[in-house]
Motif scaffolding. Sequence first.
Motif, PDB file in Angstrom:
ATOM      1  N   THR A  60       0.743  -1.223  -0.072  1.00 29.20           N
ATOM      2  CA  THR A  60       0.091   0.000   0.073  1.00 29.20           C
ATOM      3  C   THR A  60       0.948   1.192  -0.126  1.00 29.20           C
ATOM      4  O   THR A  60       0.644   2.244  -0.466  1.00 29.20           O
ATOM      5  CB  THR A  60      -0.987  -0.018   1.183  1.00 29.20           C
ATOM      6  OG1 THR A  60      -2.147  -0.976   0.991  1.00 29.20           O
ATOM      7  CG2 THR A  60      -1.649   1.329   1.512  1.00 29.20           C
ATOM      8  N   SER A  61       1.989   1.480   0.540  1.00 29.30           N
ATOM      9  CA  SER A  61       2.782   2.423   0.768  1.00 29.30           C
ATOM     10  C   SER A  61       3.472   2.617  -0.677  1.00 29.30           C
ATOM     11  O   SER A  61       3.597   3.855  -0.978  1.00 29.30           O
ATOM     12  CB  SER A  61       3.954   2.105   1.770  1.00 29.30           C
ATOM     13  OG  SER A  61       3.507   2.033   2.879  1.00 29.30           O
ATOM     14  N   THR A 105       6.701   4.237   4.608  1.00 29.60           N
ATOM     15  CA  THR A 105       6.285   3.107   5.315  1.00 29.60           C
ATOM     16  C   THR A 105       5.708   3.299   6.691  1.00 29.60           C
ATOM     17  O   THR A 105       5.994   4.070   7.089  1.00 29.60           O
ATOM     18  CB  THR A 105       7.915   2.135   5.688  1.00 29.60           C
ATOM     19  OG1 THR A 105       7.268   1.209   6.624  1.00 29.60           O
ATOM     20  CG2 THR A 105       8.701   3.102   6.316  1.00 29.60           C
ATOM     21  N   GLN A 106       4.495   2.426   6.677  1.00 29.06           N
ATOM     22  CA  GLN A 106       3.551   2.787   7.828  1.00 29.06           C
ATOM     23  C   GLN A 106       4.438   2.298   9.044  1.00 29.06           C
ATOM     24  O   GLN A 106       4.444   3.088  10.081  1.00 29.06           O
ATOM     25  CB  GLN A 106       2.362   1.934   7.826  1.00 29.06           C
ATOM     26  CG  GLN A 106       1.382   2.171   8.995  1.00 29.06           C
ATOM     27  CD  GLN A 106       1.578   1.648  10.092  1.00 29.06           C
ATOM     28  OE1 GLN A 106       1.692   2.284  11.122  1.00 29.06           O
ATOM     29  NE2 GLN A 106       1.761   0.327  10.162  1.00 29.06           N
ATOM     30  N   SER A 107       5.068   1.103   9.132  1.00 29.74           N
ATOM     31  CA  SER A 107       5.510   0.487  10.415  1.00 29.74           C
ATOM     32  C   SER A 107       6.792   1.082  10.526  1.00 29.74           C
ATOM     33  O   SER A 107       7.349   0.947  11.773  1.00 29.74           O
ATOM     34  CB  SER A 107       5.580  -1.012  10.147  1.00 29.74           C
ATOM     35  OG  SER A 107       6.249  -1.291   9.172  1.00 29.74           O
ATOM     36  N   THR A 110       9.609  -2.746   7.733  1.00 35.53           N
ATOM     37  CA  THR A 110       9.504  -3.404   6.545  1.00 35.53           C
ATOM     38  C   THR A 110      10.999  -3.771   5.994  1.00 35.53           C
ATOM     39  O   THR A 110      11.847  -2.841   5.613  1.00 35.53           O
ATOM     40  CB  THR A 110       8.910  -2.834   5.084  1.00 35.53           C
ATOM     41  OG1 THR A 110       7.409  -2.460   5.887  1.00 35.53           O
ATOM     42  CG2 THR A 110       8.616  -3.658   4.280  1.00 35.53           C
ATOM     43  N   SER A 158      -3.976  -1.583   5.513  1.00 37.21           N
ATOM     44  CA  SER A 158      -3.570  -0.202   5.730  1.00 37.21           C
ATOM     45  C   SER A 158      -4.639   0.630   5.068  1.00 37.21           C
ATOM     46  O   SER A 158      -5.178   0.363   3.914  1.00 37.21           O
ATOM     47  CB  SER A 158      -2.195   0.028   5.062  1.00 37.21           C
ATOM     48  OG  SER A 158      -1.702   1.285   5.479  1.00 37.21           O
ATOM     49  N   GLU A 245      -6.589  -8.699  -0.093  1.00 36.09           N
ATOM     50  CA  GLU A 245      -6.084  -9.063   1.185  1.00 36.09           C
ATOM     51  C   GLU A 245      -7.208  -9.413   2.213  1.00 36.09           C
ATOM     52  O   GLU A 245      -6.752 -10.234   2.677  1.00 36.09           O
ATOM     53  CB  GLU A 245      -5.666  -7.621   1.870  1.00 36.09           C
ATOM     54  CG  GLU A 245      -4.358  -7.091   1.584  1.00 36.09           C
ATOM     55  CD  GLU A 245      -3.970  -6.184   2.465  1.00 36.09           C
ATOM     56  OE1 GLU A 245      -2.838  -6.345   3.105  1.00 36.09           O
ATOM     57  OE2 GLU A 245      -4.309  -4.941   2.245  1.00 36.09           O
TER      58      GLU A 245
HETATM   59  O1  M6R Z   1       4.660  -0.736   7.178  1.00 35.03           O
HETATM   60  P1  M6R Z   1       4.820  -0.416   5.509  1.00 35.03           P
HETATM   61  O2  M6R Z   1       4.181   0.760   5.197  1.00 35.03           O
HETATM   62  O3  M6R Z   1       6.340  -0.593   4.952  1.00 35.03           O
HETATM   63  O4  M6R Z   1       4.185  -1.902   5.060  1.00 35.03           O
HETATM   64  C1  M6R Z   1       4.250  -2.000   3.609  1.00 35.03           C
HETATM   65  C2  M6R Z   1       3.291  -3.488   3.195  1.00 35.03           C
HETATM   66  O5  M6R Z   1       3.768  -4.371   3.901  1.00 35.03           O
HETATM   67  C3  M6R Z   1       1.866  -2.897   3.520  1.00 35.03           C
HETATM   68  O6  M6R Z   1       1.388  -1.734   2.791  1.00 35.03           O
HETATM   69  C4  M6R Z   1       0.707  -4.093   3.077  1.00 35.03           C
HETATM   70  O7  M6R Z   1       0.787  -3.965   1.655  1.00 35.03           O
HETATM   71  C5  M6R Z   1      -0.439  -3.766   3.831  1.00 35.03           C
HETATM   72  N1  M6R Z   1      -0.895  -4.914   4.385  1.00 35.03           N
HETATM   73  C6  M6R Z   1      -1.483  -3.047   2.704  1.00 35.03           C
HETATM   74  O8  M6R Z   1      -2.796  -3.102   3.323  1.00 35.03           O
END
Ligand code: M6R
Length: 365
Positions: A60-61, A105-107, A110, A158, A245
């Motif tokens: 998603t990112s 990146t959300q988290s 990654t 996400s 997903e």
């Molecule tokens: O934490 P991040 O943004 O780096 O994660 C990237 C992907 O693993 C994450 O966006 C994944 O595709 C989600 N499950 C989408 O909903």
Amino acid sequence: GLEGFPHYMLKEIYEQPDSLTAAMRGRLSDVDATAVFGGLNLTPQQLRNVNRIVLTACGTSWHAAMVGEYLIEELARIPVEVEYASELRYRNPPVEQGTLLFALTQSGETADTLAALREMKRKGHPSLAICNVVGSTIAHEADGGVYLHAGPEIGVASTKAYTSQVAVMTMLALYFGRLRHLSYEAGQRIITQLRKLPDLVRETLEVNGEVRRIAAKYAHANNFLYLGRQFNFPTALEGALKLKEISYIHAEGYPAAEMKHGPIALVDQHTPSVFLMPQGGVYDKVMSNLEEIKARGGPVIAIAAKGDKEIARLADDVIYVPVVEEFLSPLINIVPLQLLAYHVAVHRGCDVDKPRNLAKSVTVE
Ligand code: M6R
């Protein structure tokens, strides 16, 4: 806690007016008609000399980065490349001086995104993070960056982090635009539009009931197509990923006009196509793509602007969303697609917040 919502995903979809407000808080300057960021850690000279931007991410990112490419090229006229982090880390592309990297990146954990950032840093390119989790590994290792301030995202799919990433991309496009050719007036206009965004997303959420009804109608399909153009091509990719997903339905996102180069062979009466139809430059073009699908018997669900009278005649189902300028439409249009994926998954009895085979952060390569 869930605060009355049945799932974290739905709660987080509904948090978006607030998470967008948080993403913009203190970052829009009326005096200079630009965006301001406290943590880029680059000198004005370094920033002015940026002549290429690489955006890297996963999932998603990566889709947020794709919207960023359209935004930055349109508003700031800086060439942008979007790279899957898993590819960038091993690809060894030629990267010119004056290139700036953003890892989205959300988290912040990654594995591939971290490795891509390290590789670009090692080569001496300023490498920044656009990240949600404060103090995460990527936030820590980057030369600087921008926090999303979206609050914790629990659902594996996400949602609010995505819209916050796109909002940050929009502000970065404004910022780099104002370092270059974008006028004070143009900057002011973008700021005015951005400020309306949280309320417009709140208004968009009113489609929830309608989307639930449409979801029940199509929940038994085995394949979905998502089609959009320009700023909303990434919206199509992201809508398809959300559905895959959490509902385990096969879905593909495509730039609408690519249909006739292959995927149109998939179209039949059991394969719904979700069309993104905002008002703007390519509306008529997308409409003719839609007619091609209808001519082959495919059901069409359209996401269209309120007041669009033409669309009801052709689409089987229409979800009407507020009218916004084209560059902001990805932030509005993704909301009904998040809700569609959610309601389809609930209808099919899937575990929305913890889909099979997936983890919230992918810390192995
Ligand atoms: O934490 P991040 O943004 O780096 O994660 C990237 C992907 O693993 C994450 O966006 C994944 O595709 C989600 N499950 C989408 O909903």
